[in-house]
Write an enzyme that holds these catalytic residues in place. Structure first.
Site, PDB file in Angstrom:
ATOM      1  N   ASP A  13     -42.039  -1.352 -24.574  1.00 42.98           N
ATOM      2  CA  ASP A  13     -41.312  -0.825 -25.729  1.00 42.98           C
ATOM      3  C   ASP A  13     -39.917  -1.446 -25.827  1.00 42.98           C
ATOM      4  O   ASP A  13     -39.417  -2.059 -24.886  1.00 42.98           O
ATOM      5  CB  ASP A  13     -41.171   0.688 -25.602  1.00 42.98           C
ATOM      6  CG  ASP A  13     -42.470   1.433 -25.883  1.00 42.98           C
ATOM      7  OD1 ASP A  13     -43.487   0.768 -26.179  1.00 42.98           O
ATOM      8  OD2 ASP A  13     -42.459   2.677 -25.810  1.00 42.98           O
ATOM      9  N   ASP A  14     -39.302  -1.248 -26.993  1.00 41.06           N
ATOM     10  CA  ASP A  14     -37.895  -1.617 -27.235  1.00 41.06           C
ATOM     11  C   ASP A  14     -37.643  -3.119 -27.267  1.00 41.06           C
ATOM     12  O   ASP A  14     -36.524  -3.574 -27.019  1.00 41.06           O
ATOM     13  CB  ASP A  14     -36.971  -0.972 -26.192  1.00 41.06           C
ATOM     14  CG  ASP A  14     -37.102   0.534 -26.137  1.00 41.06           C
ATOM     15  OD1 ASP A  14     -37.515   1.121 -27.148  1.00 41.06           O
ATOM     16  OD2 ASP A  14     -36.800   1.126 -25.087  1.00 41.06           O
ATOM     17  N   HIS A 134     -40.453   5.091 -31.560  1.00 44.50           N
ATOM     18  CA  HIS A 134     -39.341   5.128 -30.610  1.00 44.50           C
ATOM     19  C   HIS A 134     -39.047   6.585 -30.274  1.00 44.50           C
ATOM     20  O   HIS A 134     -38.874   7.424 -31.171  1.00 44.50           O
ATOM     21  CB  HIS A 134     -38.119   4.464 -31.253  1.00 44.50           C
ATOM     22  CG  HIS A 134     -36.943   4.320 -30.348  1.00 44.50           C
ATOM     23  ND1 HIS A 134     -37.026   3.781 -29.090  1.00 44.50           N
ATOM     24  CD2 HIS A 134     -35.620   4.644 -30.532  1.00 44.50           C
ATOM     25  CE1 HIS A 134     -35.824   3.772 -28.526  1.00 44.50           C
ATOM     26  NE2 HIS A 134     -34.962   4.286 -29.387  1.00 44.50           N
TER      27      HIS A 134
END
Length: 323
Positions: A13-14, A134
């Site tokens: 992620d991110d 998110h």
């Protein structure tokens, strides 16, 4: 669990949060430790991350963001229920409180999600392989409905259902982290119906709430998978996703989504995840557990049958075995 046929997607992620994070993620992908990434299109390094994804042919999805930094869509031009007076999203818990209070205007959520999907297309020249959320905003009540509608309208089929079996019994999690994980799990159960009605798909099992940051280890990843597979016939093919947050720590002021990098991004925990994912111990353990790593678009993910969303058992979203 030996002998199980498990195909595991490891999603970082991110992606796009900062160049140092992205450097570690790409390293892990090239080493075969990460098989998919989720891109923050409002991240400080979104453009360079998109270039890395194209160069290395990284399967890339959208990490839909409604809680950190600045918006991409019309909300950035004026007042919005999604934003603080300073023009930033309301934060991880602030957004949740606003949703629970009924203060979030869902058509504005839809506008922002569509703007982020469009921005993804601009950056990558194609649709995302998947869209998740998110800080798991995509499974919040009400939000999950407009999220599913937006994905269906854009022709995106795959999402994440952050329903990790047994997370409430993971005593190594600090009380606030465990409470948050249980709340995410509850929201995910309730999101099954809207997701299924709009034709979305996800993996049979999910892990990552109990193995985030300092809590990640080969033993705990294996344990999370074992809990997810309890009661499933050993010879049945199963798909799973491991959510991860690897990378080199951010160094302020670089990074973030408009407000600079957060404390977790600057901490050693990102590097810890990177090292665990790339260490031989995890790969050996997964191989012993009968796990094959693959990308999300390699999976023949199953459309879930609708059941009672409040049931805790994974059979809620697993299809019955073929005769």
């Amino acid at each position: 669990m030996t002998g199980s046929r498990v195909r595991l997607v490891v999603t970082a992620d991110d992606f796009g949060y900062c160049p140092r994070r992205d450097e570690g993620i790409v390293e892990a992908f090239l080493a075969g430790a990460v098989t998919s990434v989720s891109l923050l299109v409002n991240g400080a390094a979104a453009e360079s991350a998109a270039e890395l994804a194209r160069r290395h042919r990284i399967p890339t999805g959208l990490h839909a963001n409604l809680s950190e930094g600045r918006p991409v869509g019309p909300a950035r031009k004026g007042s919005s229920s999604l934003l603080s007076p300073e023009g930033f999203f309301l934060g991880k818990m602030g957004f949740r409180k606003a949703v629970a209070a009924g203060d979030v205007v869902l058509p504005q959520v839809r506008e922002e999600l569509e703007a982020q999907l469009s921005r993804f297309r601009e950056l990558l020249g194609r649709n995302p392989t998947h869209v998740d959320g998110h800080q798991h905003v995509h499974v919040l009540p009400g939000v999950c409905q407009v999220f599913a509608e937006a994905l269906q309208a854009f022709g995106v089929r795959f999402t994440r259902l952050p329903l990790e079996r047994g997370v409430g019994s993971c005593t190594w999690l600090e009380a606030p982290a465990r409470a948050f994980a249980c709340a995410v799990e509850q929201d995910a159960r309730a999101a099954i119906g809207p997701f299924a009605r709009h034709g979305l798909r996800w993996t049979d099992a999910f892990m990552g709430l109990s193995t985030c940051g300092r809590h990640m280890s080969a033993h705990r990843v294996s344990g999370a998978l074992a809990r997810a597979l309890e009661g499933i016939p050993p010879r049945r093919a199963v798909t799973a996703e491991l959510m991860a947050h690897p990378g080199y720590p951010s160094v302020p002021p670089a990074g973030g989504c408009g407000e600079g990098p957060d404390a977790f991004s600057c901490s050693w925990e990102r590097l810890h995840e990177l090292r665990i994912l790339m260490a031989p111990a995890l790969r050996t353990r997964l191989a012993q557990d009968g796990v094959q790593l693959c990308a999300l678009d390699d999976l023949d993910s199953k459309k879930p049958r609708e059941g009672t969303p409040n049931e805790a058992a994974p059979e809620t979203f697993l299809e019955p075995p073929s005769p």
